[in-house]
Every structure is written in structure tokens, then in C-alpha cells.
Design an enzyme around this catalytic site. Structure first.
Site, mmCIF file in Angstrom:
data_model
loop_
_atom_site.group_PDB
_atom_site.id
_atom_site.type_symbol
_atom_site.label_atom_id
_atom_site.label_comp_id
_atom_site.label_asym_id
_atom_site.label_seq_id
_atom_site.Cartn_x
_atom_site.Cartn_y
_atom_site.Cartn_z
ATOM 1 N N ASN A 1 -33.581 43.972 -87.804
ATOM 2 C CA ASN A 1 -34.947 44.501 -87.750
ATOM 3 C C ASN A 1 -34.938 45.953 -87.283
ATOM 4 O O ASN A 1 -33.944 46.433 -86.720
ATOM 5 C CB ASN A 1 -35.793 43.668 -86.769
ATOM 6 N N CYS B 1 -34.402 36.874 -94.270
ATOM 7 C CA CYS B 1 -35.357 37.873 -94.787
ATOM 8 C C CYS B 1 -35.574 37.584 -96.270
ATOM 9 O O CYS B 1 -34.644 37.751 -97.071
ATOM 10 C CB CYS B 1 -34.806 39.287 -94.585
ATOM 11 N N GLY B 2 -36.768 37.119 -96.600
ATOM 12 C CA GLY B 2 -37.028 36.690 -97.982
ATOM 13 C C GLY B 2 -37.070 37.853 -98.955
ATOM 14 O O GLY B 2 -36.377 37.846 -99.987
ATOM 15 N N ASN B 3 -37.838 38.889 -98.628
ATOM 16 C CA ASN B 3 -37.896 40.052 -99.532
ATOM 17 C C ASN B 3 -36.532 40.726 -99.610
ATOM 18 O O ASN B 3 -36.107 41.195 -100.678
ATOM 19 C CB ASN B 3 -38.941 41.063 -99.023
ATOM 20 N N HIS C 1 -42.114 31.526 -87.517
ATOM 21 C CA HIS C 1 -43.421 32.031 -87.984
ATOM 22 C C HIS C 1 -44.549 31.249 -87.324
ATOM 23 O O HIS C 1 -44.452 30.022 -87.168
ATOM 24 C CB HIS C 1 -43.533 31.884 -89.502
ATOM 25 N N GLU D 1 -44.705 41.476 -88.161
ATOM 26 C CA GLU D 1 -43.332 40.966 -88.115
ATOM 27 C C GLU D 1 -42.661 41.181 -86.759
ATOM 28 O O GLU D 1 -42.787 42.250 -86.141
ATOM 29 C CB GLU D 1 -42.462 41.643 -89.187
ATOM 30 N N CYS E 1 -44.055 40.209 -96.327
ATOM 31 C CA CYS E 1 -43.036 39.464 -95.582
ATOM 32 C C CYS E 1 -42.712 38.214 -96.397
ATOM 33 O O CYS E 1 -43.575 37.342 -96.568
ATOM 34 C CB CYS E 1 -43.568 39.084 -94.195
ATOM 35 N N GLY E 2 -41.492 38.139 -96.918
ATOM 36 C CA GLY E 2 -41.120 37.037 -97.816
ATOM 37 C C GLY E 2 -41.087 35.692 -97.113
ATOM 38 O O GLY E 2 -41.703 34.717 -97.563
ATOM 39 N N THR E 3 -40.396 35.623 -95.984
ATOM 40 C CA THR E 3 -40.358 34.354 -95.243
ATOM 41 C C THR E 3 -41.746 34.031 -94.681
ATOM 42 O O THR E 3 -42.118 32.856 -94.565
ATOM 43 C CB THR E 3 -39.348 34.414 -94.083
ATOM 44 N N GLY E 4 -42.532 35.078 -94.404
ATOM 45 C CA GLY E 4 -43.915 34.862 -93.950
ATOM 46 C C GLY E 4 -44.756 34.246 -95.047
ATOM 47 O O GLY E 4 -45.596 33.361 -94.796
HETATM 48 N N1 LIG Z 1 -39.052 40.277 -89.048
HETATM 49 C C1 LIG Z 1 -38.380 39.039 -89.485
HETATM 50 C C2 LIG Z 1 -37.159 39.359 -90.376
HETATM 51 C C3 LIG Z 1 -37.543 39.913 -91.743
HETATM 52 C C4 LIG Z 1 -38.464 38.994 -92.481
HETATM 53 C C5 LIG Z 1 -39.258 39.606 -93.637
HETATM 54 N N2 LIG Z 1 -39.095 41.020 -93.838
HETATM 55 C C6 LIG Z 1 -39.043 38.809 -94.912
HETATM 56 O O1 LIG Z 1 -39.154 39.360 -96.008
HETATM 57 O O2 LIG Z 1 -38.822 37.573 -94.781
HETATM 58 C C7 LIG Z 1 -37.896 38.280 -88.237
HETATM 59 O O3 LIG Z 1 -37.692 38.921 -87.198
HETATM 60 O O4 LIG Z 1 -37.723 37.054 -88.353
#
Ligand SMILES: N[C@H](CCC[C@H](N)C(=O)O)C(=O)O
Length: 287
Positions: free
Chosen positions: A66, A75-77, A172, A221, A230-233
Site C-alpha cells: 500500500n 489486490c483485485g484491480n 473489508h 482503502e 477497489c477490486g477486492t472492495g
Molecule cells: N488497500 C487494500 C489493498 C489493495 C486493494 C485494492 N486496491 C483492490 O483493488 O483490491 C488493503 O489494504 O487490503
């Protein structure tokens, strides 16, 4: 050292991507933080380091840092930018690869139309494994989900928000709001990120439901602040909405920086993330 890097983004979530296969990289957290700094380094939401795998059966290992320099699980994206990067750099001639991450193995695939689909694995839904400390909290069941009251100290006042706790390998906290553009993301996002009930901190999602297959989403994030996507979001928001009986798969996710699509067939099943990845420029930095 002179470091070659590629600047990329996935729906506006921006990355510095580094070839750690042909360059030996052994940075301290302070160096990762400097690289991600928009004033003194290149600047990015996350830094993605591509390495040879240490796990049998994987094509690559991919590490994620990060902007605050902390290494995280997923990190999904970034996984979409990653597969485009290794393909463009000739590090693989495969269009579908298996990738070792801190959270386990994921499988990104380059589609013929240029979009990228990633098997992000199954969500983790037991609070203690998110990890979220639900001890002593009275959760509100809704569908197959439980909504947890999170008390936020806002100056002198106390406000309780109802969140779903979901892990995609990274934690999340997802809440439904009436109007995502009016949501107090900058005010309550940091309070949720650092809430004592999330021992590893947490990514705070704010989801507005447009219809049963379409939401608008903003994410504050962990380790970064609000990002354009945010992909995982997006995965966590779709999983929470489906479990609450509010959404049906597939779900269109409108993030501020672009559109993602999430498919999920229920507990124990993988979450599929589809979206774009763009190469912005190549560079070299002395760091
Ligand atoms: N900030 C996130 C990591 C990157 C996730 C986000 N950029 C995505 O695309 O999933 C964390 O600390 O878990």
C-alpha cells in the site's frame, strides 16, 4: 539503485508495477513508501512486485504494498494490471496464469476483448477470520448475512453504523448508504479503517444500491485513503449484498474511476472479478 517500473491502473486504481524477475528488489517498507509517494517517488495507490513463485504449480508470485509502505494480502484491480504486465513484458505467453499471493492462489485471465477476469477465490465470512472482533456485539441477521453495529467516535458524539465483515484475503467492512456521493467517506472512512474491532485495520466500503444487479461503490482503502476503485472492495460489496438478499449475481459495480463486474454463486464458491487494465507509461527512477 536504478529501478525500471511501469505505471498502470485498473478502473482508476493506480499502480507502480515492478519486474522483480529480471531485477533484484529487496526494499525496506520506507523505500516502498517513498516509491508510492506522489511528491518524492512515482506515486501510486499500491506498488505491485512481480516475482518468481516459491509455490509449486504457480506461474508467478505477486506482492502488494500500500501507499503507506505496508505489505498486504490481496489486490483485485492489481491482479488485472499484473496479468497484462507479464503478458506485455513477455514474461509469459499464457493468457491464463496462476499467481501466488500472500492470501493464496488467484487465477487472472486475459479475455479476447482485452478485459481481464480473475478468480479471486472464495470470500471468508467468519468474523474472527476477517479478522473482525464481534465479541459482545449484538449482530442483526439479514438473509445469510449478519450486520454488526460499529460505534464511531465523531468528535463528542457517538454514531453507530451497520457493517458486513468480509475478507477477500484482505479485510473489508461494507455498509449500504442511500447516496454514495453524499456519504461521509473522508470523515468516517478513517474511523472505520482504524477501528479497534479490526486488529489488522480494514478497507471501508460505502455501497448505494441502484437495482438488484447494479450498485455504486466508494472505498476508503486501508493504507491509502479513498481510491477511484477497489477490486477486492467490489468483491466484498457484491458478496455482502447477495448474502443480505439485496443483490443478484452478476453485479455491475460503478466505481468513481470505472466499471467492474462481479459474479458469485454463494458460500464456498469463488468470486469472479472482471474489469479493465491500462498501461500508462514506462519509467526509471533512482531510489
Ligand atoms: N488497500 C487494500 C489493498 C489493495 C486493494 C485494492 N486496491 C483492490 O483493488 O483490491 C488493503 O489494504 O487490503
Amino acid at each position: 539503485m536504478k529501478l525500471k517500473f511501469t505505471k498502470m491502473h485498473g478502473a482508476g486504481n493506480d499502480f507502480v508495477v515492478i519486474d522483480g524477475v529480471n531485477q533484484h528488489i529487496d526494499f525496506t517498507p520506507a523505500q516502498w513508501k517513498l516509491l508510492g509517494d506522489r511528491r518524492f517517488g512515482v506515486g501510486a495507490d499500491q506498488i505491485l512486485l512481480v516475482e518468481k513463485p516459491t509455490e509449486a504449480g504457480c506461474d508467478f508470485r505477486y506482492r502488494i504494498f500500500n501507499a503507506d509502505g505496508g505489505e498486504v494480502e490481496q489486490c483485485g484491480n492489481g491482479s488485472r494490471a499484473f496479468v497484462k504486465f507479464v503478458s506485455e513484458k513477455g514474461l509469459t505467453d499464457q493468457r491464463s496464469i496462476t499467481v501466488q499471493t500472500k492470501a493464496g492462489v488467484i487465477a487472472p485471465r486475459l479475455e479476447a476483448d482485452g478485459s481481464i477476469t480473475v478468480d479471486m477465490g472464495a470470500p471468508i465470512l467468519e468474523p474472527g477470520r476477517v479478522p473482525f472482533d464481534a465479541e459482545g456485539l449484538q449482530g442483526e441477521p439479514q438473509g445469510r448475512d449478519t450486520l454488526w453495529p460499529l460505534v464511531l467516535e465523531l468528535g463528542g458524539a457517538r454514531e453507530s453504523v451497520l457493517i458486513s465483515a468480509v475478507s477477500m484475503g484482505n479485510p473489508h467492512a461494507v455498509q449500504v448508504v442511500d447516496d454514495v456521493d453524499a456519504a461521509p467517506v473522508e470523515l468516517t472512512g478513517p474511523l472505520i479503517e482504524h477501528h479497534v474491532r479490526f486488529p489488522n485495520r480494514v478497507n471501508a466500503g460505502f455501497m448505494q444500491i441502484i437495482d438488484r444487479q447494479h450498485v455504486k461503490l466508494r472505498v476508503f482503502e486501508r493504507g491509502v485513503g479513498e481510491t477511484l476503485a477497489c477490486g477486492t472492495g467490489a468483491c466484498a460489496a457484491a458478496v455482502a449484498g447477495i448474502r443480505r438478499g439485496l443483490l443478484d449475481s452478476p453485479v455491475r459495480i460503478d466505481a468513481r474511476g470505472g466499471q467492474l463486474s462481479i459474479s458469485w454463486d454463494g458460500e464456498g464458491q469463488p468470486v469472479w472479478l472482471t474489469g479493465p487494465a491500462v498501461t500508462v507509461f514506462e519509467g526509471e527512477i533512482e531510489i
